[in-house]
Design an enzyme around this catalytic site. Structure first.
Site, short mmCIF file in Angstrom:
data_model
loop_
_atom_site.label_atom_id
_atom_site.label_comp_id
_atom_site.label_asym_id
_atom_site.label_seq_id
_atom_site.Cartn_x
_atom_site.Cartn_y
_atom_site.Cartn_z
N ASP A 124 85.24 -0.34 30.32
CA ASP A 124 84.65 -1.54 30.83
C ASP A 124 85.50 -2.32 31.75
O ASP A 124 86.39 -1.56 32.16
CB ASP A 124 84.22 -2.39 29.40
CG ASP A 124 85.57 -3.21 28.67
OD1 ASP A 124 86.78 -2.95 29.47
OD2 ASP A 124 85.54 -4.00 28.04
N CYS A 179 88.58 0.07 26.46
CA CYS A 179 88.15 -1.12 26.70
C CYS A 179 89.44 -1.98 26.42
O CYS A 179 90.56 -1.52 26.51
CB CYS A 179 86.99 -1.69 25.80
SG CYS A 179 87.09 -1.56 24.28
N THR A 187 90.52 -3.51 23.66
CA THR A 187 91.07 -3.13 22.38
C THR A 187 91.01 -1.56 22.16
O THR A 187 91.59 -0.98 21.26
CB THR A 187 90.59 -3.87 21.09
OG1 THR A 187 89.20 -3.63 21.07
CG2 THR A 187 91.00 -5.61 21.29
N VAL A 228 88.37 -0.99 20.35
CA VAL A 228 87.48 -1.13 19.19
C VAL A 228 86.05 -1.07 19.75
O VAL A 228 85.26 -0.35 18.86
CB VAL A 228 87.69 -2.21 18.45
CG1 VAL A 228 86.94 -2.63 17.28
CG2 VAL A 228 89.26 -2.32 17.99
N HIS A 276 92.95 17.09 11.54
CA HIS A 276 92.25 16.95 10.34
C HIS A 276 90.76 16.65 10.53
O HIS A 276 89.92 17.01 9.67
CB HIS A 276 92.78 15.82 9.60
CG HIS A 276 94.17 16.22 9.04
ND1 HIS A 276 94.87 15.66 8.00
CD2 HIS A 276 94.92 17.42 9.40
CE1 HIS A 276 96.04 16.21 7.67
NE2 HIS A 276 96.00 17.22 8.49
N HIS A 286 89.60 20.99 5.69
CA HIS A 286 89.14 19.56 6.24
C HIS A 286 87.70 19.65 6.59
O HIS A 286 87.23 18.91 6.70
CB HIS A 286 89.98 19.66 7.57
CG HIS A 286 91.34 19.42 7.53
ND1 HIS A 286 91.95 18.26 6.48
CD2 HIS A 286 92.44 20.04 7.93
CE1 HIS A 286 93.33 18.51 6.64
NE2 HIS A 286 93.53 19.60 7.49
C1 RB5 Z 1 86.01 -7.41 26.61
O1 RB5 Z 1 86.23 -8.86 26.70
C2 RB5 Z 1 86.50 -7.02 25.39
O2 RB5 Z 1 85.52 -7.52 24.33
C3 RB5 Z 1 86.26 -5.78 25.22
O3 RB5 Z 1 87.21 -5.13 26.33
C4 RB5 Z 1 86.98 -4.79 24.16
O4 RB5 Z 1 88.32 -5.44 23.63
C5 RB5 Z 1 85.97 -4.79 22.86
O5 RB5 Z 1 86.21 -4.08 21.88
#
Ligand code: RB5
Length: 149
Positions: free
Chosen positions: A8, A66, A68, A70, A99, A134
């Site tokens: 992103d 991105c 995080t 996540v 695994h 596995h």
């Molecule tokens: C963007 O602000 C941020 O939410 C995105 O880069 C990411 O961390 C989402 O999981």
């Protein structure tokens, strides 16, 4: 080996650095599915694009970045057949290959420094799935996708 990479707006610099690193060190083809703009970009779009490229066979593996790792990693894991590991250290990256046969790696540009990110990528790219004991668990994960577990 073809690697699909997605990101992103938070991870444009990391995406470029990791792409260049992989091309130079491994000689792999790296295909860009992410944004190159610093304008806000919704990470599910590139998470899905890379995930679909992996399951269709357009690329062999995917890397997602991105803030995080996540949100983009969760997005990728919604695509059937994707096993995306979201991690911030090399040990889990390695074991996710050995695994869990992870086919997508996600990490956060706001979480790991660029040199640690390269170590994570190296651990992940250099590890192989061990199969054997596995596989039963991976079959069970697949059964969840089919609502058969
Ligand atoms: C963007 O602000 C941020 O939410 C995105 O880069 C990411 O961390 C989402 O999981």
């Amino acid at each position: 080996m073809r690697i699909g990479i997605g990101n992103d707006h938070v991870a444009v610099v990391y995406k470029r650095a990791i792409s260049a690193y992989i091309r130079k060190k491994y000689g792999y083809e790296v295909i860009n599915f992410g944004t190159d703009s610093l304008e806000r970009f919704d990470y599910p779009l590139s998470g899905k694009a890379v995930a679909q490229a992996v399951v269709s066979g357009q690329v062999d593996k995917g890397i997602l970045i991105c803030g995080t790792g996540v949100g983009i990693g969760i997005s990728a894991n919604k695509v059937k057949g994707v096993r995306c590991v979201i991690c911030s250290e090399p040990y889990s990256a390695k074991l996710s290959r050995e695994h869990n046969n992870s086919n997508v790696l996600a990490f956060g540009a706001r979480v790991v420094g660029i040199e640690l990110a390269k170590m994570i990528v190296d651990s992940w790219l250099n590890a192989e799935y061990e199969d054997g004991r596995h596989q039963k668990r991976l079959d069970m994960i697949e059964a969840i996708e089919e609502d058969k577990l």
